[in-house]
Motif scaffolding. Structure first.
Motif, PDB file in Angstrom:
ATOM      1  N   LEU A  91       5.037  -4.657  -3.200  1.00  0.00           N
ATOM      2  CA  LEU A  91       3.816  -5.446  -3.331  1.00  0.00           C
ATOM      3  C   LEU A  91       3.942  -6.820  -2.699  1.00  0.00           C
ATOM      4  O   LEU A  91       3.074  -7.236  -1.921  1.00  0.00           O
ATOM      5  CB  LEU A  91       3.468  -5.591  -4.819  1.00  0.00           C
ATOM      6  CG  LEU A  91       2.275  -6.489  -5.170  1.00  0.00           C
ATOM      7  CD1 LEU A  91       1.002  -5.969  -4.519  1.00  0.00           C
ATOM      8  CD2 LEU A  91       2.114  -6.583  -6.681  1.00  0.00           C
ATOM      9  N   ARG A  92       5.035  -7.535  -2.982  1.00  0.00           N
ATOM     10  CA  ARG A  92       5.121  -8.944  -2.599  1.00  0.00           C
ATOM     11  C   ARG A  92       5.954  -9.208  -1.349  1.00  0.00           C
ATOM     12  O   ARG A  92       6.031 -10.339  -0.889  1.00  0.00           O
ATOM     13  CB  ARG A  92       5.662  -9.779  -3.761  1.00  0.00           C
ATOM     14  CG  ARG A  92       4.735  -9.750  -4.975  1.00  0.00           C
ATOM     15  CD  ARG A  92       4.922 -10.934  -5.880  1.00  0.00           C
ATOM     16  NE  ARG A  92       4.666 -12.174  -5.178  1.00  0.00           N
ATOM     17  CZ  ARG A  92       5.502 -13.203  -5.184  1.00  0.00           C
ATOM     18  NH1 ARG A  92       6.667 -13.112  -5.810  1.00  0.00           N
ATOM     19  NH2 ARG A  92       5.204 -14.315  -4.541  1.00  0.00           N
ATOM     20  N   SER A 140      -6.091   2.666  -8.746  1.00  0.00           N
ATOM     21  CA  SER A 140      -5.678   3.035  -7.388  1.00  0.00           C
ATOM     22  C   SER A 140      -6.924   3.209  -6.517  1.00  0.00           C
ATOM     23  O   SER A 140      -7.972   3.674  -7.006  1.00  0.00           O
ATOM     24  CB  SER A 140      -4.876   4.337  -7.448  1.00  0.00           C
ATOM     25  OG  SER A 140      -4.361   4.677  -6.193  1.00  0.00           O
ATOM     26  N   PRO A 141      -6.885   2.822  -5.245  1.00  0.00           N
ATOM     27  CA  PRO A 141      -5.726   2.420  -4.435  1.00  0.00           C
ATOM     28  C   PRO A 141      -5.482   0.919  -4.388  1.00  0.00           C
ATOM     29  O   PRO A 141      -4.893   0.414  -3.428  1.00  0.00           O
ATOM     30  CB  PRO A 141      -6.131   2.921  -3.044  1.00  0.00           C
ATOM     31  CG  PRO A 141      -7.621   2.698  -3.010  1.00  0.00           C
ATOM     32  CD  PRO A 141      -8.104   2.981  -4.404  1.00  0.00           C
ATOM     33  N   TYR A 142      -5.882   0.199  -5.456  1.00  0.00           N
ATOM     34  CA  TYR A 142      -5.749  -1.256  -5.461  1.00  0.00           C
ATOM     35  C   TYR A 142      -4.951  -1.736  -6.665  1.00  0.00           C
ATOM     36  O   TYR A 142      -5.210  -2.814  -7.214  1.00  0.00           O
ATOM     37  CB  TYR A 142      -7.133  -1.911  -5.453  1.00  0.00           C
ATOM     38  CG  TYR A 142      -8.019  -1.473  -4.314  1.00  0.00           C
ATOM     39  CD1 TYR A 142      -7.666  -1.719  -2.992  1.00  0.00           C
ATOM     40  CD2 TYR A 142      -9.227  -0.809  -4.575  1.00  0.00           C
ATOM     41  CE1 TYR A 142      -8.477  -1.314  -1.949  1.00  0.00           C
ATOM     42  CE2 TYR A 142     -10.046  -0.403  -3.530  1.00  0.00           C
ATOM     43  CZ  TYR A 142      -9.675  -0.656  -2.225  1.00  0.00           C
ATOM     44  OH  TYR A 142     -10.490  -0.250  -1.190  1.00  0.00           O
ATOM     45  N   ARG A 143      -3.954  -0.972  -7.072  1.00  0.00           N
ATOM     46  CA  ARG A 143      -3.192  -1.367  -8.255  1.00  0.00           C
ATOM     47  C   ARG A 143      -2.403  -2.651  -8.029  1.00  0.00           C
ATOM     48  O   ARG A 143      -2.145  -3.393  -8.981  1.00  0.00           O
ATOM     49  CB  ARG A 143      -2.251  -0.229  -8.670  1.00  0.00           C
ATOM     50  CG  ARG A 143      -2.989   0.951  -9.308  1.00  0.00           C
ATOM     51  CD  ARG A 143      -2.055   2.079  -9.653  1.00  0.00           C
ATOM     52  NE  ARG A 143      -1.418   2.638  -8.456  1.00  0.00           N
ATOM     53  CZ  ARG A 143      -0.521   3.606  -8.461  1.00  0.00           C
ATOM     54  NH1 ARG A 143      -0.148   4.157  -9.617  1.00  0.00           N
ATOM     55  NH2 ARG A 143      -0.005   4.064  -7.337  1.00  0.00           N
ATOM     56  N   GLY A 144      -2.048  -2.940  -6.783  1.00  0.00           N
ATOM     57  CA  GLY A 144      -1.373  -4.206  -6.502  1.00  0.00           C
ATOM     58  C   GLY A 144      -2.278  -5.395  -6.770  1.00  0.00           C
ATOM     59  O   GLY A 144      -1.840  -6.437  -7.284  1.00  0.00           O
ATOM     60  N   ALA A 170       0.978  -0.790  -4.896  1.00  0.00           N
ATOM     61  CA  ALA A 170       2.213  -0.868  -5.675  1.00  0.00           C
ATOM     62  C   ALA A 170       1.943  -1.575  -6.999  1.00  0.00           C
ATOM     63  O   ALA A 170       1.234  -2.585  -7.046  1.00  0.00           O
ATOM     64  CB  ALA A 170       3.284  -1.611  -4.892  1.00  0.00           C
ATOM     65  N   TYR A 171       2.514  -1.045  -8.067  1.00  0.00           N
ATOM     66  CA  TYR A 171       2.302  -1.613  -9.389  1.00  0.00           C
ATOM     67  C   TYR A 171       3.619  -1.547 -10.163  1.00  0.00           C
ATOM     68  O   TYR A 171       4.062  -0.455 -10.534  1.00  0.00           O
ATOM     69  CB  TYR A 171       1.210  -0.841 -10.134  1.00  0.00           C
ATOM     70  CG  TYR A 171       0.837  -1.432 -11.476  1.00  0.00           C
ATOM     71  CD1 TYR A 171      -0.179  -2.373 -11.577  1.00  0.00           C
ATOM     72  CD2 TYR A 171       1.492  -1.042 -12.637  1.00  0.00           C
ATOM     73  CE1 TYR A 171      -0.531  -2.915 -12.796  1.00  0.00           C
ATOM     74  CE2 TYR A 171       1.152  -1.570 -13.870  1.00  0.00           C
ATOM     75  CZ  TYR A 171       0.136  -2.514 -13.943  1.00  0.00           C
ATOM     76  OH  TYR A 171      -0.193  -3.058 -15.161  1.00  0.00           O
ATOM     77  N   PRO A 172       4.278  -2.701 -10.403  1.00  0.00           N
ATOM     78  CA  PRO A 172       5.547  -2.699 -11.138  1.00  0.00           C
ATOM     79  C   PRO A 172       5.322  -2.471 -12.623  1.00  0.00           C
ATOM     80  O   PRO A 172       5.216  -3.403 -13.419  1.00  0.00           O
ATOM     81  CB  PRO A 172       6.117  -4.096 -10.850  1.00  0.00           C
ATOM     82  CG  PRO A 172       4.930  -4.940 -10.508  1.00  0.00           C
ATOM     83  CD  PRO A 172       3.914  -4.029  -9.897  1.00  0.00           C
TER      84      PRO A 172
END
Length: 333
Positions: free
Chosen positions: A282-283, A318-322, A290-292
């Motif tokens: 993600l970062r 999803s697809p925007y979990r980040g 991506a989602y921690p």
């Protein structure tokens, strides 16, 4: 001391594609600012550090505003300015179209009010992939303050003082010596530290006392340091020192730290698990989904907002979990 005379510095504007919550980006920078590596002034919204373009380091001051970012640097090379502008757009996600993102997340009651009130929350990324890997490893299972302290010790011991006519943000010669970071001791907790006012130099009470900034060490430099030395110098456990060393060797072998190594290669490094991989995707990467899931702050925030949120609800982002993770982190800042 006063800041450097920037009258002759080159300037470049980087506009944002849509709304930009620059205060949220500054809060993220403050939460992760490392003494001796960054100088952050929340009052002026400026962030100063060395940035590598090709084989050269350039001192860059970035000012964040609602309309985007403004850069200042001693270099007048158009190619350098173009590269810095591209890097800045990536660091602060300035080119992303948030319309579809906000529409998708805003449909969930958890985010609806926040999307209406703060429509410009963007992903704030690390400036350099290898720096991201090492700082993320140093922040595993400790507070943000402890992770920053470990990183400050690492930068003071192994960071470089770039040569040239550039001067640091306090007006001191960028080739001067820095002091060993001092201050709080690391505590093994997952509590998240709040944003600080400034990420000044390692001597640290304010901009007037900041020591010259260093550039983050290159992978080959850390790969040459034995894990036992890393443990003693930075104050790490033996396991964490091994992880830093193996990550440095990997990044030195795969692009010299300019690109994030593949997920499977990172996963093979001792001590790197799912949280680190997802956080880096993600970062430091380009995965907006991506989602921690194991992140302590995310878990705590979700529990406070809606304790019934489970895997299916998270999957629905999803697809925007980040971006969902970014919004959840922002609830506490």
């Amino acid at each position: 001391m006063t800041g450097p005379d920037t009258a002759a510095w080159s300037r470049r504007r980087v506009d944002v594609a849509g709304p930009f919550d620059h205060r949220a980006a500054l809060a993220t920078l403050a939460a992760h600012a490392v003494d001796g590596l960054h100088h952050l002034d929340l009052e002026t919204g400026t962030f100063t550090r060395w940035v590598q373009v090709e084989d050269a380091q350039h001192l860059v001051t970035t000012r964040l505003e609602t309309g985007g970012a403004s850069l200042e640097t001693p270099s007048g090379d158009p190619a350098v300015l173009d590269a810095l502008a591209d890097l800045t757009a990536r660091w602060f996600d300035l080119g992303a179209d948030l319309g579809p993102v906000d529409a998708h997340l805003g449909a969930d009651p958890l985010f609806a009010a926040q999307v209406r009130e703060r429509p410009g929350l963007r992903i704030t990324r690390f400036r350099q992939p290898f720096e991201a890997v090492v700082c993320t490893v140093l922040g595993q299972q400790v507070s943000l303050a402890a992770g920053r302290l470990f990183a400050a010790r690492l930068v003071a011991a192994y960071g470089t003082l770039p040569r040239g006519d550039e001067r640091g943000p306090t007006g001191t010669d960028a080739t001067g010596e820095t002091a060993e970071p001092t201050g709080e001791t690391a505590e093994p907790t997952e509590e998240s530290a709040g944003p600080t006012r400034s990420g000044a130099g390692p001597t640290g009470e304010g901009a007037g006392e900041a020591a010259p900034l260093r550039a983050f060490p290159v992978p080959s430099a850390l790969a040459a340091v034995p894990p036992a030395e890393l443990r003693a110098t930075i104050g790490l456990t033996g396991s964490r020192a091994r992880t830093v060393h193996e990550a440095a060797v990997l990044c030195a072998d795969q692009g010299g730290g300019a690109m994030l190594p593949p997920r499977d290669a990172l996963q093979a490094v001792h001590g790197i698990g799912a949280w680190t991989l997802d956080h880096l995707a993600l970062r430091a990467g380009t995965d907006a989904d991506a989602y921690p899931v194991g992140d302590a702050v995310l878990r705590r925030t979700l529990a406070a907002l809606d304790p019934w949120v489970g895997p299916a609800r998270i999957a629905s982002w999803s697809p925007y979990r980040g971006y969902a993770a970014t919004r959840l982190w922002a609830f506490g800042r």
